[in-house]
Design an enzyme around this catalytic site. Structure first.
Site, mmCIF file in Angstrom:
data_model
loop_
_atom_site.group_PDB
_atom_site.id
_atom_site.type_symbol
_atom_site.label_atom_id
_atom_site.label_comp_id
_atom_site.label_asym_id
_atom_site.label_seq_id
_atom_site.Cartn_x
_atom_site.Cartn_y
_atom_site.Cartn_z
ATOM 1 C CE LYS A 162 -4.177 -1.591 -0.029
ATOM 2 N NZ LYS A 162 -4.981 -1.345 -1.247
ATOM 3 C CG ASP A 191 -3.949 -0.449 -4.366
ATOM 4 O OD1 ASP A 191 -4.242 0.661 -4.879
ATOM 5 O OD2 ASP A 191 -4.811 -1.259 -3.956
ATOM 6 C CD GLU A 217 -4.903 -2.433 -7.302
ATOM 7 O OE1 GLU A 217 -4.315 -3.471 -7.651
ATOM 8 O OE2 GLU A 217 -5.736 -2.421 -6.373
ATOM 9 C CG ASP A 242 -9.173 -1.897 -6.912
ATOM 10 O OD1 ASP A 242 -10.226 -2.511 -7.157
ATOM 11 O OD2 ASP A 242 -8.699 -1.818 -5.753
ATOM 12 C CE LYS A 266 -10.100 -4.948 -5.025
ATOM 13 N NZ LYS A 266 -10.014 -3.761 -4.159
ATOM 14 C CD GLN A 294 -13.600 -4.040 -2.318
ATOM 15 O OE1 GLN A 294 -13.655 -4.134 -3.529
ATOM 16 N NE2 GLN A 294 -13.031 -2.997 -1.717
#
Ligand code: MUC
Ligand code: MG
Length: 367
Positions: A162, A191, A217, A242, A266, A294
Site C-alpha cells: 500500500k 496500490d 494500481e 481497481d 473483485k 476487498q
C-alpha cells in the site's frame, strides 16, 4: 429450484491488526452474511464487505437494500434465472457489494442443488491459485517483518504494498526496504488507493525505477482524467484500475481512455456473474487482469479463489487471497488454508464452504 427467502445478517469479527491504506483503514470485519434459501431446504451463502470509503456502502445500507429492494424482486425466481436477477438488481444504481453477495449466494445455491462445485460451473480451469499478500501502512520494519512472516509461514512470494501517503518518500522508503529485505525473487507491486496526485505518482515511480515493480494500481483518482492518462505514458509498469473500474462500462472507459492498461477483478463487487462480464470484456480487449481483495473475510476469499481458479487468465497470476489471516476469527467450520504460497478451491458443491452455526451466533450483530 425456486428461491423462497433471502437473509442479510450483520456480523462483526475484530482484526488482530488493522489494515491501513490511503483511502481508509479497517479494524473490524463488520460484514453482512447473505443466505439465499431454496424451496428444497438448501441454502447458498456469500458475504458483503461494506467499504464506505470505496463504494459508499455501510453494513446498514447493505442490509436495507437487500431486505427492502433485492429480496422482494428476487424471491420466487428460480436459481436458473440469474440474468433476470441481474437485470432486476441493476434497476438500482450502486450497491455493488450487496448485489455481488446476492449473486454469489445464488450461485452457491445453484451448485449445491446440482451437487457441483461453482468453480467447475464457471469454467473449471484449475483447482488453485498462487496467493499475493497486501501489506498495509506501518513503519518500514513492521512492513518488512509482516512480508517475511507471510513468506516464511505460508510460502507467499508476491506482495502488494500500500502506497499513497504524504510525503511520498515514506512509501518509496517502505518499498525499498521490502525489496532489500526480500531480495530479487519476490514480486512486488504497489496500490495507491488514489492517495497521490499524478505528478507525485510519476515522481514516486521514477524514484522506484530500480525496484522492479510489476504493477501500479490506482495511484491517483479517476477524476484526474488527463493526469492519469499522462501518468500511464510516463511508466513502463502496467497501470491497474481497481476502484475506478467497478463494472463493464467503467472498465471500457478506463481502458479506452488510456488511463489504465490492466484491471483488478473483485468478486466482492461484481459477484460471479458480473466478474465474468468484466473478465470476458478484458479478454476481448487483450487486457491482463489480477484477482483483487476487498479486504474479504474467509467467505469472500473462498469466492475469489473459486472464480480465479475457474478461468485461465485469472489463475495465471497471484490473487490477493490472504488478508483474512489478520482477522481474529471467522465463520467457517473449516478455515481456509494457504500452503506453499497457494490456496486450493474447496472440493465440495457450490462455493465449497460451510458456516459454523456457533460462530455465526457468536459474531452476529442482530441477535
Ligand atoms: C485494494 O485493492 O484497494 C482497500 C480499499 C479497497 O476498496 O480495497 C482494498 C484493497
Ligand atoms: Mg486497490
Amino acid at each position: 429450484m425456486k428461491i423462497v427467502r433471502i437473509e442479510a445478517i450483520p456480523f462483526a469479527v475484530p482484526y488482530r491488526k488493522p489494515l491501513r491504506f490511503a483511502s481508509g483503514e479497517v479494524h473490524t470485519a463488520d460484514h453482512v452474511l447473505v443466505r439465499v434459501h431454496g424451496e428444497d431446504g438448501l441454502v447458498g451463502v456469500a458475504e458483503a464487505p461494506p467499504r464506505p470509503f470505496t463504494y459508499g456502502e455501510t453494513q446498514e445500507s447493505i442490509i436495507a437494500v437487500i431486505d427492502r429492494i433485492f429480496a422482494p424482486e428476487l424471491v420466487g425466481l428460480t436459481v436458473f434465472e440469474r440474468e433476470v436477477m441481474a437485470a432486476r438488481m441493476d434497476r438500482t444504481v450502486g450497491n455493488p457489494t450487496a448485489k455481488a453477495a446476492v449473486d454469489m449466494a445464488v450461485w452457491d445455491l445453484l451448485g449445491r442443488s446440482l451437487d457441483v462445485p461453482v468453480s467447475q460451473l464457471l469454467g473449471g480451469y484449475t483447482d488453485r491459485m498462487s496467493v499475493s499478500h497486501m501489506v498495509g501502512f506501518a513503519p518500514d520494519a513492521e512492513m518488512v517483518a509482516e512480508a517475511e512472516r507471510m513468506r516464511d509461514t505460508y510460502g507467499i512470494t508476491t506482495f502488494k504494498v500500500k502506497v499513497g501517503r504524504r510525503p511520498v518518500s515514506l512509501d518509496v522508503g517502505a518499498c525499498r526496504a521490502l525489496r532489500e529485505a526480500l531480495g530479487p525473487d519476490v514480486d512486488l507491486y504497489v496500490d495507491g488507493n488514489r492517495g497521490w496526485k499524478p505528478s507525485e505518482a510519476a515522481r514516486a515511480l521514477h524514484a522506484m525505477a530500480d525496484l522492479d515493480l510489476t504493477l501500479s494500481e490506482e495511484l491517483c483518482p479517476a477524476d484526474d482524467v488527463l493526469g492519469r492518462r499522462w501518468l500511464v505514458s510516463q511508466t513502463p509498469i502496467p497501470t491497474v484500475a481497481d476502484e475506478s473500474a467497478t463494472r463493464p462500462g467503467e472498465v471500457t472507459r478506463e481502458l479506452l481512455g488510456g488511463s489504465a492498461n490492466m484491471i483488478s477483478i473483485k468478486t466482492a463487487r461484481t459477484g460471479f456473474t458480473g466478474s465474468q462480464r468484466v473478465l470476458h470484456l478484458c479478454e476481448g480487449l487483450g487486457t491482463e487482469v489480477v484477482m483483487g481483495n476487498q479486504i474479504d473475510g474467509q467467505v469472500g476469499t473462498a469466492c475469489s479463489v473459486v472464480f480465479g481458479a475457474a478461468h485461465r487468465s485469472t489463475s495465471g497470476r497471484a490473487g490477493e487471497l490472504s488478508n483474512f489471516l489478520d482477522m481474529s476469527d471467522d465463520l467457517l467450520t473449516e478455515p481456509l488454508q494457504i500452503t506453499g504460497g497457494e490456496m486450493h478451491v474447496r472440493p465440495g458443491p457450490g462455493i465449497g464452504i460451510e458456516i459454523d452455526p456457533d460462530k455465526l451466533a457468536h459474531y452476529r450483530q442482530d441477535a
